[in-house]
Design a protein around this motif. Structure first.
Motif: not given
Lengths: 573, 163
Positions: A102-120
């Motif tokens: 997952q992207v770095m924790s402080f980037l979660i929710g910011e539509d960071a590069f290669q971020e996706t809500d895998m839990l969801g």
């Protein structure tokens, strides 16, 4: 205590869990983990060519061994590519642990590069999922993940790990927990003794009994108990698609698979039975056909580890929640102790009836004089050449049904297919996952020219790791099962079910460094197949041209009862 | 039939989404839903009202029990229980209606918790039926805004839902 980084803890915990292979594909969010993998040699990483294949390899390892397989994929597209594989495992209750970057924790929710809500994304297709919010929790989360995946009704568990949780700069004391206890999760270990007693009484009083078992017998390691109980009673046994091998396919008491493409005798016997003992099966819509017409004279005893599977689609008269192995063992003891015996006369009459049904249809198909092979002939030949003892990993479609109907599985865990989700592309990676863990066993992928192309890139992985599986491609130049439905329900309008521009599979596999054999005549099939299986250390792809017009029969008439079947293109019950 | 299902679950991120997701995934209906932490801060109590026949309700409780974060599930409607819902309702309160709203609120044992020259805000606590009745009795014409908490419930007597 040893100090380890989050990444090192991931790898160490997998080692301590006894994991030999993990299947995966690196990416930005996992670079720390891949660096930790590089610096040790106890856990071996297998690099696939597409993340879906990693999940299917892990899944098939679990299907063959009963232990959770492990896949490792990066964030974003890596994780979403794994989704089909996770859903496949979920639908068939297969234990698996999937670690997603997952992207770095402080980037979660910011539509960071290669971020996706895998839990969801994974929530509806996992038994449980975890997100790591403190690196020091990694060992306990991994322990919990394996525990949850492998106990009760098994299933896939996702662990989402933000990149900063694996940073090499921060180190923590490492200890792998010996055991785990969750107050909100305690799988049953035993069935209710009163219910089991009641079930045994009903079983012994039955005049037209059927034992109907599914994947729960395979994953619940209850095959031995099933065989003992069935032999003790001399009752007929039918298996679901997921349950094949749970009872020996060549045993005289086996009446074949049941359901949509079940045998004539199995479906007829189910419909006329007065008592059904269902074990580790879930009355799936591909088994029951129309639920309102399902087995009108039968009372139902249903054993399942998952209470939610009981009375979900078909009301059970005697529900028993518990592990199949333990409950069947209790039943065996009770049958042995009981003064009552099955009604010999009634059971003999029942067998006479079943044998008549067997004689009437009994899995026959028409061969004509043309040299064009019937796909059923190929599967029967495969069974002959491998002496019915291979691991058969199937893709999805007509070939899957033929492989289920015409290969005789005498051992559990050897028939490996995507039953619940019906995932095309499953077969090849599944065969790879099995072969890597059972290098001395014969492992076959039964596929079609449609399914194989959904994960054909894995031929490259097979080359890299020397995985000599045998691929039996039933090439009918069409998406056979789609085409069959179009023939039967859409006046043969073959919308998009014909595959044009197929590759020359022989040349294709040769370019990957493997051996390809094309077979067009039945007279050449046996020698070609023996030649393929004689090449023990080579991957051989057999491109076998079969009759493109063949249908899978029997086929239940939609929304009818169990006994409403098409037996051929012109004949129905 | 309407059921009130109470769920005790781990007070962890994502736990609520698992419950809500389960309902939509399995095509179960949610009439109302409330959730808040309990006196034990590691646990949350969730109450969901739903409508379904016995088979559906059985599946709902079984499927909820399967969620790893769920500690306990009880269908309050199976036994004697008390249900309460809180409603705040803002009325246009001019002329004759000003007195009428006050009188009706008194009858329903509601309280006026905010006043302006042209509005009343009434707070009312009770069963969902009682709140519905209050709204019906005053009609829609003067209602400006309604906010309802959803149902919370508890068993009567000594029965408790706890770990």
């Amino acid at each position: 205590m040893e100090l380890l980084s989050g990444a090192e803890m991931v790898v160490r915990a997998l080692r301590d869990e006894g994991v030999k292979y993990i299947y995966g594909y690196p990416g930005g969010a996992l670079l720390h983990v891949y660096d930790a993998l590089f610096q040790q040699n106890e856990v071996e990483h297998v690099l696939v060519r597409h993340e879906q294949a990693a999940t299917h390899m892990a899944d098939a390892y679990a299907r063959a061994t009963g232990k959770a397989g492990v896949a490792l994929v990066t964030s974003g597209p890596g994780a979403t590519n794994a989704v089909t594989g996770i859903a496949t495992a979920y639908m068939d209750s297969i234990p698996m642990v999937v670690i997603t970057g997952q992207v770095m924790s402080f980037l979660i929710g910011e539509d960071a590069f290669q971020e996706t809500d895998m839990l969801g994304i994974s929530r509806p297709i996992v038994k449980h999922n975890f997100s790591v919010t403190r690196a020091e929790d990694i060992p306990s989360i991994i322990k919990k993940a394996f525990y949850i995946a492998q106990t009760g009704r098994p299933g896939p568990v996702v662990i989402d790990i933000p990149k900063d949780m694996t940073a090499p700069t921060e180190r923590f004391p490492y200890e792998y927990p010996k055991s785990v206890k969750l107050r909100s999760y305690s799988p049953v270990t035993k069935g209710h003794s009163g219910q089991i007693r009641k079930a045994v009484d009903m079983l012994l009083a039955a005049k037209r009994p059927m034992i109907y078992t599914g994947g729960g017998v395979i994953m619940g390691d209850a095959s031995r108990e099933l065989i003992e109980l069935a032999h003790l009673l001399n009752y007929p046994v039918t298996n679901t698609l997921m349950g094949l091998g749970g009872f020996p396919g060549t045993d005289g008491q086996f009446v074949g698979m049941l359901g949509m493409h079940g045998s004539y005798e199995a479906n007829m016997a189910m419909h006329h039975s007065d008592l059904i003992l269902a074990v580790g099966a879930r009355f799936d819509d591909r088994v029951t056909n129309g639920v309102d017409k399902f087995c009108p004279t039968a009372r139902i005893v249903h054993i399942d580890i998952d209470p939610a599977s009981i009375s979900k689609t078909i009301q059970a008269d005697v529900p028993i929640v518990g592990p199949a192995k333990v409950v069947l063992d209790d039943m065996i003891q009770l049958v042995k102790e009981s003064k009552k015996r099955p009604d010999a006369e009634a059971i003999a009459a029942w067998w006479k009836q079943i044998d008549e049904w067997r004689a009437r249809h009994g899995g026959r198909y028409r061969t004509d004089d043309s040299e064009l092979m019937k796909p059923q002939q190929v599967i029967e030949m495969l069974c002959k050449v491998t002496e019915g003892d291979a691991y058969v990993c199937s893709d999805v479609g007509q070939h899957q049904m033929f492989a289920a109907q015409y290969y005789k599985y005498n051992k559990p865990n050897r028939w490996i297919n995507s039953g619940g989700l019906g995932t095309m592309g499953f077969g090849l990676p599944a065969a790879m996952g099995v072969k890597m863990n059972f290098p001395n066993e014969e492992v076959v992928c039964v596929t079609g020219e449609g399914s194989i192309q959904m994960n054909i890139q894995e031929l490259s992985t097979c080359k890299q790791y020397d995985i000599p599986v045998k691929i039996i491609c039933l090439n009918n130049q069409s998406l056979g099962m789609v085409r069959q439905w179009q023939d039967m329900n859409y006046e043969s309008r073959h919308s998009q079910s014909y595959m044009n521009s197929l590759p020359d599979f022989v040349k294709l596999v040769e370019s990957y460094g493997h051996v390809g054999i094309k077979v067009t005549k039945y007279s050449e099939l046996e020698s070609a197949m023996r030649e393929a299986f004689a090449m023990k250390d080579r991957l051989v792809f057999m491109d076998i041209m079969v009759d493109p017009f063949e249908h899978v029969y029997p086929m239940q008439v939609p929304r009818g009862s169990m006994r409403d079947m098409w037996l051929s293109k012109t004949e129905r019950t | 039939m309407r059921h009130i299902i109470s769920v005790l679950m781990e007070n962890e991120p994502g736990a609520l989404s698992r419950v809500v997701g389960l309902f939509s995934q399995r095509n179960f209906n949610i009439e109302s839903l409330t959730v808040a932490p309990t006196e034990d801060e590691t646990l949350s109590r969730l109450t969901v009202t739903t409508i379904g026949d016995d088979r559906v309700i059985e599946q709902i409780t079984k499927q909820l029990n399967k969620l790893i974060d769920v500690v306990k599930v009880v269908d309050l409607s199976e036994g004697d229980h008390i249900e309460r819902e809180l409603m705040m309702i803002k009325f246009k309160a001019n002329g004759q209606m000003r007195a009428e709203i006050k009188r009706t609120a008194d009858i329903f044992r509601g309280q006026i918790i905010d006043i302006t020259p042209n509005t009343y805000t009434v707070q009312l606590v009770g069963s969902s039926e009682k709140l519905d009745a209050f709204i019906t009795s005053l009609g829609n014409t003067c209602i400006m805004e309604v906010v309802r908490s959803g149902v919370s419930g508890i068993s009567r007597g000594e029965k408790v839902l706890a770990v």
